[in-house]
Design a protein around this motif. Structure first.
Motif, short mmCIF file in Angstrom:
data_model
loop_
_atom_site.label_atom_id
_atom_site.label_comp_id
_atom_site.label_asym_id
_atom_site.label_seq_id
_atom_site.Cartn_x
_atom_site.Cartn_y
_atom_site.Cartn_z
N VAL A 1 3.72 -10.16 -11.58
CA VAL A 1 3.75 -10.38 -10.13
C VAL A 1 2.40 -10.02 -9.52
O VAL A 1 1.89 -10.71 -8.64
CB VAL A 1 4.92 -9.61 -9.46
N GLU A 2 1.80 -8.95 -10.00
CA GLU A 2 0.47 -8.56 -9.53
C GLU A 2 -0.53 -9.69 -9.78
O GLU A 2 -1.36 -10.02 -8.92
CB GLU A 2 0.04 -7.29 -10.25
N LEU A 3 -0.46 -10.31 -10.96
CA LEU A 3 -1.37 -11.39 -11.31
C LEU A 3 -1.14 -12.65 -10.47
O LEU A 3 -2.05 -13.47 -10.31
CB LEU A 3 -1.25 -11.73 -12.79
N LEU A 4 0.05 -12.81 -9.92
CA LEU A 4 0.33 -13.97 -9.06
C LEU A 4 -0.43 -13.88 -7.74
O LEU A 4 -0.62 -14.89 -7.06
CB LEU A 4 1.83 -14.08 -8.77
N ALA A 5 -0.87 -12.68 -7.37
CA ALA A 5 -1.61 -12.47 -6.13
C ALA A 5 -0.87 -13.07 -4.93
O ALA A 5 -1.43 -13.82 -4.14
CB ALA A 5 -3.03 -13.02 -6.23
N LEU A 6 0.41 -12.72 -4.82
CA LEU A 6 1.25 -13.24 -3.75
C LEU A 6 0.87 -12.60 -2.42
O LEU A 6 0.34 -11.48 -2.39
CB LEU A 6 2.72 -12.92 -4.05
N PRO A 7 1.18 -13.28 -1.32
CA PRO A 7 0.99 -12.63 -0.01
C PRO A 7 1.96 -11.45 0.08
O PRO A 7 2.89 -11.35 -0.71
CB PRO A 7 1.34 -13.73 0.99
N PRO A 8 1.75 -10.55 1.04
CA PRO A 8 2.64 -9.39 1.16
C PRO A 8 4.11 -9.81 1.20
O PRO A 8 4.48 -10.75 1.91
CB PRO A 8 2.21 -8.74 2.48
#
Length: 162
Positions: free
Chosen positions: A43-50
């Motif tokens: 999930v960290e690697l997906l760099a999702l918005p907050p």
């Protein structure tokens, strides 16, 4: 096969992960811990918005090879909505028994993803894609299965998704 040998070298996933193996997998504390760590990193690697836990909105995520829902449970804890797909009916039965919050699909990733284009904000796969490299049947060509998987995965992701 020898104990400790990688599962993908022992049998096709829909056979290897039968009811007994599905329950053992889900109750193994070592596996549970690894799944939590790998899911958080993915999930960290997906760099999702907050996300919701940070005051943002939930993302719609795809969990490929979701199995019994160990990884997807982390997605729910982060406040995201998810859809999981797996080839093992026994693993998906365990996910249902565990009352996982997402939607579950039974299917072979090598046949492609039967999903609407541009639907997902991101996708994770903790321990599934390596199974596509095996030719478990005479009709299986790993190159074609991988190509079909990645083409349909790409199509199912929204613009800019990872």
């Amino acid at each position: 096969m020898g104990k400790g040998e990688r599962p993908e070298l022992q049998a096709p996933p829909e056979i290897y992960y039968d009811e007994e193996e599905a329950h053992k997998y889900t109750q193994n504390s070592r596996i549970m811990n690894i799944q939590v760590q790998l899911t958080r990193r993915a999930v960290e690697l997906l760099a999702l918005p907050p996300g919701p836990t940070e005051g943002g909105t939930p993302c719609l995520l795809l969990d490929l090879g979701c199995g019994s829902g160990l990884s997807a449970e982390q997605l729910s804890d982060m406040g995201h909505v998810w859809v999981g797909m797996d080839i093992s009916a026994a693993m998906l039965d365990v996910a249902q028994d565990r009352e996982c919050e997402g939607d579950l699909l039974l299917g072979d990733l090598g046949h492609g993803l039967p999903l609407r284009a541009g639907m997902f904000d991101g996708a994770i796969s903790i321990s599934a894609v390596q199974w596509l490299c095996n030719a478990d049947r005479s009709s299986h060509d790993p190159r074609k299965r991988l190509r079909r998987f990645f083409e349909t995965l790409y199509a199912s992701l929204s613009r800019g998704a990872r």
